[in-house]
Motif scaffolding. Structure first.
Motif, PDB file in Angstrom:
ATOM      1  N   UNK A  15       0.839  -1.192   0.000  1.00 33.01           N
ATOM      2  CA  UNK A  15       0.000   0.000   0.000  1.00 33.01           C
ATOM      3  C   UNK A  15       0.877   1.246   0.000  1.00 33.01           C
ATOM      4  N   UNK A  16       0.496   2.231  -0.773  1.00 30.44           N
ATOM      5  CA  UNK A  16       1.183   3.532  -0.828  1.00 30.44           C
ATOM      6  C   UNK A  16       0.146   4.601  -0.524  1.00 30.44           C
ATOM      7  N   UNK A  17      -0.107   4.826   0.738  1.00 31.60           N
ATOM      8  CA  UNK A  17      -1.180   5.714   1.175  1.00 31.60           C
ATOM      9  C   UNK A  17      -1.033   7.140   0.653  1.00 31.60           C
ATOM     10  N   UNK A  18       0.200   7.670   0.678  1.00 35.36           N
ATOM     11  CA  UNK A  18       0.381   9.071   0.258  1.00 35.36           C
ATOM     12  C   UNK A  18       0.648   9.221  -1.236  1.00 35.36           C
ATOM     13  N   UNK A  23       6.159   2.225  -0.935  1.00 37.59           N
ATOM     14  CA  UNK A  23       5.193   1.476  -0.124  1.00 37.59           C
ATOM     15  C   UNK A  23       5.266   1.904   1.333  1.00 37.59           C
ATOM     16  N   UNK A  24       4.116   1.901   1.982  1.00 35.89           N
ATOM     17  CA  UNK A  24       4.010   2.370   3.363  1.00 35.89           C
ATOM     18  C   UNK A  24       5.000   1.702   4.308  1.00 35.89           C
ATOM     19  N   UNK A  25       5.287   0.395   4.115  1.00 35.61           N
ATOM     20  CA  UNK A  25       6.180  -0.294   5.049  1.00 35.61           C
ATOM     21  C   UNK A  25       7.612   0.255   4.983  1.00 35.61           C
ATOM     22  N   UNK A  26       7.997   0.928   3.894  1.00 34.03           N
ATOM     23  CA  UNK A  26       9.333   1.502   3.751  1.00 34.03           C
ATOM     24  C   UNK A  26       9.322   3.028   3.820  1.00 34.03           C
ATOM     25  N   UNK A  27       8.148   3.614   3.822  1.00 26.57           N
ATOM     26  CA  UNK A  27       7.991   5.071   3.734  1.00 26.57           C
ATOM     27  C   UNK A  27       8.276   5.733   5.084  1.00 26.57           C
ATOM     28  N   UNK A  28       9.387   6.494   5.152  1.00 29.82           N
ATOM     29  CA  UNK A  28       9.752   7.196   6.385  1.00 29.82           C
ATOM     30  C   UNK A  28       9.099   8.576   6.472  1.00 29.82           C
ATOM     31  N   UNK A  29       8.466   8.997   5.400  1.00 32.63           N
ATOM     32  CA  UNK A  29       7.758  10.287   5.367  1.00 32.63           C
ATOM     33  C   UNK A  29       6.367  10.010   4.778  1.00 32.63           C
ATOM     34  N   UNK A  30       5.452   9.505   5.597  1.00 38.69           N
ATOM     35  CA  UNK A  30       4.175   9.008   5.077  1.00 38.69           C
ATOM     36  C   UNK A  30       3.183  10.074   4.632  1.00 38.69           C
ATOM     37  N   UNK A  37       8.730  14.883  -5.823  1.00 38.59           N
ATOM     38  CA  UNK A  37       9.956  14.123  -5.987  1.00 38.59           C
ATOM     39  C   UNK A  37      10.406  13.660  -4.610  1.00 38.59           C
ATOM     40  N   UNK A  38      10.596  12.340  -4.469  1.00 41.55           N
ATOM     41  CA  UNK A  38      10.988  11.769  -3.177  1.00 41.55           C
ATOM     42  C   UNK A  38      12.218  10.889  -3.351  1.00 41.55           C
ATOM     43  N   UNK A  39      12.916  10.642  -2.239  1.00 42.16           N
ATOM     44  CA  UNK A  39      14.047   9.717  -2.263  1.00 42.16           C
ATOM     45  C   UNK A  39      13.556   8.299  -2.006  1.00 42.16           C
ATOM     46  N   UNK A  40      14.488   7.348  -1.847  1.00 39.95           N
ATOM     47  CA  UNK A  40      14.110   5.942  -1.651  1.00 39.95           C
ATOM     48  C   UNK A  40      13.351   5.705  -0.352  1.00 39.95           C
ATOM     49  N   UNK A  41      13.390   6.673   0.581  1.00 39.00           N
ATOM     50  CA  UNK A  41      12.663   6.565   1.841  1.00 39.00           C
ATOM     51  C   UNK A  41      11.299   7.256   1.790  1.00 39.00           C
ATOM     52  N   UNK A  42      10.942   7.817   0.645  1.00 43.55           N
ATOM     53  CA  UNK A  42       9.653   8.491   0.508  1.00 43.55           C
ATOM     54  C   UNK A  42       9.654   9.918   1.020  1.00 43.55           C
ATOM     55  N   UNK A  43      10.837  10.479   1.246  1.00 38.25           N
ATOM     56  CA  UNK A  43      10.945  11.843   1.775  1.00 38.25           C
ATOM     57  C   UNK A  43      11.183  12.839   0.631  1.00 38.25           C
ATOM     58  N   UNK A  44      10.590  14.012   0.759  1.00 37.37           N
ATOM     59  CA  UNK A  44      10.650  15.057  -0.265  1.00 37.37           C
ATOM     60  C   UNK A  44      12.091  15.434  -0.581  1.00 37.37           C
TER      61      UNK A  44
END
Length: 160
Positions: A15-18, A23-30, A37-44
């Motif tokens: 799931x990718x809520x944002x 994916x949410x399980x790896x997303x450090x910036x949900x 544009x985000x990095x591999x951690x989902x952060x701007x």
């Protein structure tokens, strides 16, 4: 837990809520904005379009005038810092540097508050050259031939 329960759990982990592509399980910036544009951690990650800066170099008009110009125009308005020749100049949309001597220039543009963002550029202000022309008058009409020099030229006769 049976095989069916495991499959449902695995699907739910994708799931990718944002909507940022991580994916949410790896997303450090949900809570990043979808499409950012985000990095591999989902952060701007701050970025600008590749064509954000329009850079124009205007060469010296005549030899030894040291009147070259550098004109920078940005598509997006931010608080920019131009670093050139050991100097810092701030601008938000455009900046013009005048009285530049002919030579190669390396410069950087940063964005205030975005410590990881920097773009580097190089350009050359070319030296002015002496023009050489021939003029011929035939049937009260003047013909001027430019043999050395780069257009555009202004030709004046008696101040006109």
């Amino acid at each position: 837990m049976n095989w069916m329960d495991f499959t449902l759990l695995e699907i739910n982990n994708n799931v990718d809520t944002d909507g940022d592509g991580v994916n949410d399980e790896f997303d450090q910036c949900p809570a990043t904005i979808a499409g950012a544009t985000v990095d591999e951690n989902g952060c701007f990650v701050f970025s600008l379009p590749a064509n954000n800066f329009s850079i124009e170099a205007i060469s010296e008009t005549c030899p030894d005038r040291k009147n070259g110009k550098l004109i920078i125009t940005a598509e997006e308005s931010h608080n920019y810092v131009l670093l050139i020749n050991g100097l810092e100049r701030q601008f938000s949309r455009s900046i013009t540097l005048s009285s530049l001597e002919p030579k190669a220039y390396d410069f950087r543009i940063r964005v205030v508050g975005e410590e990881d963002y920097e773009q580097c550029f190089s350009l050359e202000i070319k030296p002015g050259i002496t023009t050489v022309a021939k003029a011929a008058v035939n049937n009260k009409k003047a013909a001027i031939t430019m043999e050395v020099g780069t257009a555009p030229f202004n030709v004046m006769k008696n101040g006109v």
